[in-house]
Design a protein around this motif. Structure first.
Motif, mmCIF file in Angstrom:
data_model
loop_
_atom_site.group_PDB
_atom_site.id
_atom_site.type_symbol
_atom_site.label_atom_id
_atom_site.label_comp_id
_atom_site.label_asym_id
_atom_site.label_seq_id
_atom_site.Cartn_x
_atom_site.Cartn_y
_atom_site.Cartn_z
ATOM 1 N N TRP A 32 -2.723 4.115 3.296
ATOM 2 C CA TRP A 32 -1.565 3.285 3.612
ATOM 3 C C TRP A 32 -1.844 2.426 4.848
ATOM 4 O O TRP A 32 -1.165 1.430 5.076
ATOM 5 C CB TRP A 32 -0.345 4.157 3.905
ATOM 6 C CG TRP A 32 0.198 4.879 2.707
ATOM 7 C CD1 TRP A 32 -0.197 4.758 1.413
ATOM 8 C CD2 TRP A 32 1.242 5.871 2.714
ATOM 9 N NE1 TRP A 32 0.531 5.606 0.608
ATOM 10 C CE2 TRP A 32 1.419 6.294 1.366
ATOM 11 C CE3 TRP A 32 2.033 6.433 3.712
ATOM 12 C CZ2 TRP A 32 2.359 7.258 1.011
ATOM 13 C CZ3 TRP A 32 2.964 7.377 3.362
ATOM 14 C CH2 TRP A 32 3.135 7.788 2.021
ATOM 15 N N LEU A 33 -2.830 2.827 5.652
ATOM 16 C CA LEU A 33 -3.114 2.138 6.902
ATOM 17 C C LEU A 33 -4.052 0.958 6.682
ATOM 18 O O LEU A 33 -4.838 0.931 5.727
ATOM 19 C CB LEU A 33 -3.733 3.113 7.909
ATOM 20 C CG LEU A 33 -2.887 4.344 8.256
ATOM 21 C CD1 LEU A 33 -3.654 5.255 9.203
ATOM 22 C CD2 LEU A 33 -1.557 3.951 8.866
ATOM 23 N N VAL A 34 -3.986 0.015 7.597
ATOM 24 C CA VAL A 34 -4.847 -1.157 7.540
ATOM 25 C C VAL A 34 -6.294 -0.748 7.817
ATOM 26 O O VAL A 34 -6.544 0.101 8.683
ATOM 27 C CB VAL A 34 -4.376 -2.194 8.589
ATOM 28 C CG1 VAL A 34 -5.402 -3.314 8.755
ATOM 29 C CG2 VAL A 34 -3.032 -2.773 8.181
ATOM 30 N N PRO A 35 -7.269 -1.325 7.096
ATOM 31 C CA PRO A 35 -8.677 -1.053 7.398
ATOM 32 C C PRO A 35 -8.976 -1.296 8.878
ATOM 33 O O PRO A 35 -8.503 -2.260 9.467
ATOM 34 C CB PRO A 35 -9.427 -2.048 6.512
ATOM 35 C CG PRO A 35 -8.514 -2.232 5.334
ATOM 36 C CD PRO A 35 -7.127 -2.199 5.912
ATOM 37 N N GLY A 36 -9.755 -0.394 9.450
ATOM 38 C CA GLY A 36 -10.038 -0.448 10.877
ATOM 39 C C GLY A 36 -9.198 0.539 11.668
ATOM 40 O O GLY A 36 -9.470 0.793 12.839
ATOM 41 N N SER A 37 -8.176 1.112 11.030
ATOM 42 C CA SER A 37 -7.359 2.133 11.685
ATOM 43 C C SER A 37 -8.170 3.409 11.858
ATOM 44 O O SER A 37 -9.122 3.676 11.119
ATOM 45 C CB SER A 37 -6.102 2.425 10.862
ATOM 46 O OG SER A 37 -5.246 1.302 10.808
ATOM 47 N N ARG A 38 -7.769 4.222 12.842
ATOM 48 C CA ARG A 38 -8.459 5.476 13.120
ATOM 49 C C ARG A 38 -7.439 6.609 13.265
ATOM 50 O O ARG A 38 -6.396 6.438 13.890
ATOM 51 C CB ARG A 38 -9.271 5.382 14.416
ATOM 52 C CG ARG A 38 -10.379 4.324 14.372
ATOM 53 C CD ARG A 38 -11.505 4.763 13.463
ATOM 54 N NE ARG A 38 -12.584 3.791 13.436
ATOM 55 C CZ ARG A 38 -12.687 2.806 12.554
ATOM 56 N NH1 ARG A 38 -11.737 2.662 11.636
ATOM 57 N NH2 ARG A 38 -13.699 1.981 12.584
ATOM 58 N N VAL A 39 -7.771 7.752 12.681
ATOM 59 C CA VAL A 39 -6.943 8.950 12.790
ATOM 60 C C VAL A 39 -7.836 10.080 13.283
ATOM 61 O O VAL A 39 -8.891 10.352 12.706
ATOM 62 C CB VAL A 39 -6.320 9.344 11.440
ATOM 63 C CG1 VAL A 39 -5.466 10.612 11.596
ATOM 64 C CG2 VAL A 39 -5.480 8.200 10.877
#
Length: 218
Positions: free
Chosen positions: A111-118
């Motif tokens: 669901w997150l934009v590419p480049g996001s980090r978790v």
């Protein structure tokens, strides 16, 4: 295109998972359009109200909306899906012990934009393995002497190397910290800005009461 990346940090209590996550968070947070560090997820997720509060904090921090409220857990998940599809975010889930907590606070990673980090910290390696290939896992290990020296110095002196007059006391502090990131951070922060006599007094207490580390959380 850079995909969404999830990193899991695991090991037993007291090794310094939260400390490492905070250091990483502080170093890279400026590269994202929204961010949130959710501490003590396991503790706060024991009740439905606690989970909702975590969802509200997560969404409010990332969306920069101090008044954002959700009525129930499914609504919080849906709001995340609808409102975060256009933001590159950094999310830390600290001290997770159930996959449902990840679902409630993250939803689906895609669901997150590419480049996001978790980044997820947990004591349970199997929880991270269950996430599959989308999550890279790291087991926290003790630091080598050089790494321990630098980490301690950053917290005790706010620089890589200690003042020469504190070199012997620094070696004592490193001995008591046992190369554990959390211990190095706590001792270094406690000694920062103190005089040499104050250092000597504090280190004497660490020597007398070696179980002081049990006061730490993760």
């Amino acid at each position: 295109m850079i995909d969404v990346r999830m990193v899991g940090i695991h090991d037993l209590r007291g090794i310094g998972k939260t400390t490492i996550a905070k250091i990483v968070y502080n170093k890279i947070v400026d590269n994202f359009e929204g961010s949130c560090f959710l501490e003590n997820v396991r503790e706060h997720s024991r009740t439905i109200d606690g989970t909702i509060q975590l969802q509200e904090k997560n969404l409010s921090k990332i969306l920069q909306n101090q008044h954002l409220k959700v009525n129930n857990v499914p609504e919080g998940i849906n709001v995340k899906k609808e409102r975060l599809h256009n933001k590159r975010v950094l999310l830390i889930l600290d001290d997770v012990d159930k996959s449902k907590q990840i679902e409630n606070l993250l939803g689906k990673h895609d669901w997150l934009v590419p480049g996001s980090r978790v980044i997820i910290t947990t004591r349970d390696e199997h929880l991270l393995i269950a996430l599959g290939k989308v999550c890279t896992t790291y087991k926290v290990k003790k630091l080598d002497n050089h790494e321990a020296f630098e980490l301690f110095s950053q917290y005790a002196f706010h620089k890589v190397n200690p003042d020469e007059e504190y070199s012997e006391l620094t070696n004592q502090a490193l001995y008591y910290a046992k190369s554990l990131p959390l211990s190095l951070t706590i001792i270094g922060s406690n000694l920062c800005g103190r005089t040499k006599p104050e250092w000597e007094s504090a280190l004497l207490q660490y020597e007398k009461y070696p179980k002081w580390r049990n006061l730490s959380n993760t």
